[in-house]
Design an enzyme around this catalytic site. Structure first.
Site, PDB file in Angstrom:
ATOM      1  N   CYS A 108       3.630 -12.525   1.864  1.00  0.00           N
ATOM      2  CA  CYS A 108       3.512 -12.786   3.306  1.00  0.00           C
ATOM      3  C   CYS A 108       2.261 -12.170   3.926  1.00  0.00           C
ATOM      4  CB  CYS A 108       4.759 -12.302   4.022  1.00  0.00           C
ATOM      5  SG  CYS A 108       6.256 -12.928   3.263  1.00  0.00           S
ATOM      6  N   HIS A 144       3.678 -11.783  11.474  1.00  0.00           N
ATOM      7  CA  HIS A 144       4.384 -12.559  10.450  1.00  0.00           C
ATOM      8  C   HIS A 144       5.798 -12.868  10.945  1.00  0.00           C
ATOM      9  CE1 HIS A 144       6.193 -13.913   6.858  1.00  0.00           C
ATOM     10  NE2 HIS A 144       6.821 -12.791   6.583  1.00  0.00           N
ATOM     11  N   ASN A 180      10.820 -18.215   7.856  1.00  0.00           N
ATOM     12  CA  ASN A 180       9.765 -17.387   7.265  1.00  0.00           C
ATOM     13  C   ASN A 180       9.035 -18.225   6.217  1.00  0.00           C
ATOM     14  OD1 ASN A 180       8.291 -15.627   5.667  1.00  0.00           O
ATOM     15  ND2 ASN A 180       9.895 -14.071   5.527  1.00  0.00           N
TER      16      ASN A 180
END
Ligand code: COA
Length: 321
Positions: free
Chosen positions: A111, A248, A278
């Site tokens: 990520c 994020h 996500n």
């Protein structure tokens, strides 16, 4: 010369899976997922691939900047879910969009991948090695998620985002703070394909994404504010001098905790995890491109980007739009 983002793009799979759809697959509910994470839906790839979404996002970023693919000098794709082990997704995108003069390679930093790519691009641009870079974050996480594990499968989505970065005398990246720590890699991981060479036992299975959610949560709320504060200090700025904090999109509660730690209002932390879930390396560039599309990014705005994820990896940067 500074590295400045001059074009953004994104691509999401056509199929939108809301929480009720997931409740037909595992024992969960819209209430549980949205209350604990802020996620209400995510897009899942049916026909789309990491390559097709990367190429679509890249074309949109190039078109926005009115920039020719053949003029791209550096092409980096941040991904942990390329369609092939080799060649890199970047080399496949290179062919797909005609960026034939670029140096192309992938980065695996989960990520935090987009921020790592930005860090690498900045070093090359500041040194004068390259004058521009096309950065893509792209994931098809639905292929590595265990669709029988309700603790993880509800969190992730597929998609791609891209940003074209060029050398600029004004604006651009002001400061960064990134880190990695392999010490706790086992709180979030996905095993690769098993080795079935003639010397090994047969019958091992390919791994799926495994996560210790609470450990990841603790890591995020501790590390993200820290690295944002470090990046701000390097830039000589205070949180209240920042217009937008683009984080994020893992979990709404993590973002709320970061906002509180920094003493900032939640409204300054735009979110899209309610619709995208996500998307790992794609999360930051998708949100950036959506904000850009909606006219939320004005020239001169000061923006913080920050991400965290498997590795463990993390990072933050401060830039002037
Ligand atoms: N639906 C319904 N119940 C669920 C569920 C789901 N999708 N997933 C887990 N549960 C259950 C558990 O089985 C457990 O039940 P039990 O108490 O009967 O054992 C209960 O909910 C609590 O589980 P727990 O894992 O303790 O929940 P939590 O409050 O820690 O929330 C996360 C789980 C994953 C939402 C949270 O830990 C988190 O957001 N972590 C960060 C994850 C992340 O951001 N990862 C990506 C980083 S890049």
């Amino acid at each position: 010369m500074r590295a400045r983002i001059i074009g953004t793009g994104y691509s999401l799979p056509a199929f939108r899976a809301d929480n009720d759809y997931l409740a037909t697959l595992v024992d969960t509910s819209d209430e549980w997922i949205s209350e604990r994470t802020g996620i209400r839906a995510r897009h899942l790839a049916r026909e789309e691939t990491t390559l097709s979404m990367s190429a679509d996002a890249a074309r949109m970023a190039l078109a926005k900047a009115d920039f020719k693919a053949e003029d791209v000098e550096l092409l980096i794709v941040a991904t942990i879910t390329g369609d092939m082990d080799t060649p890199s997704t970047a080399c496949q995108v290179q062919k797909e969009i005609g960026a034939k003069n670029a140096l192309a390679f992938d980065i695996n930093a989960a990520c935090s991948g987009f921020l790592y790519a930005l860090h690498v691009a900045e070093a090359f641009i500041e040194s004068g090695t390259y004058r521009n870079a096309l950065l893509i974050g792209a994931e098809t996480l639905s292929k590595v998620v265990d669709w029988t594990d309700r603790g993880t499968c509800v969190l992730f989505g597929d998609g791609a985002g891209a940003a074209l970065v060029t050398a600029s005398e004004s604006g651009g990246l002001l400061a960064q703070s990134l880190g990695s720590s392999g010490e706790k890699w086992d709180v979030l991981f996905c095993e690769g394909r098993p080795n079935e060479n003639p010397l090994r036992e047969k019958g091992q299975k390919c791994g799926y994404l495994k996560m210790d959610g609470q450990e990841v949560f603790k890591f995020a709320v501790r590390t993200v504010p820290q690295c944002i504060e470090e990046a701000l200090e390097k830039a000589g700025l205070k949180p209240e001098e920042i217009d937008l904090f683009i984080l994020h999109q893992a979990n709404k509660r993590i973002i709320q905790a970061v906002a509180k730690r920094l003493g900032m209002a939640e409204e300054e932390f735009p979110m899209n995890m309610d619709e995208c879930g996500n998307t790992s390396a794609a999360s930051l560039p998708i949100l950036l491109a959506q904000l850009d599309e909606r006219g939320r990014l004005r020239r001169g705005d000061r923006i913080v980007l920050s991400g965290f994820g498997a590795g463990l990896t993390w990072g933050a940067c401060v830039l002037e739009w």
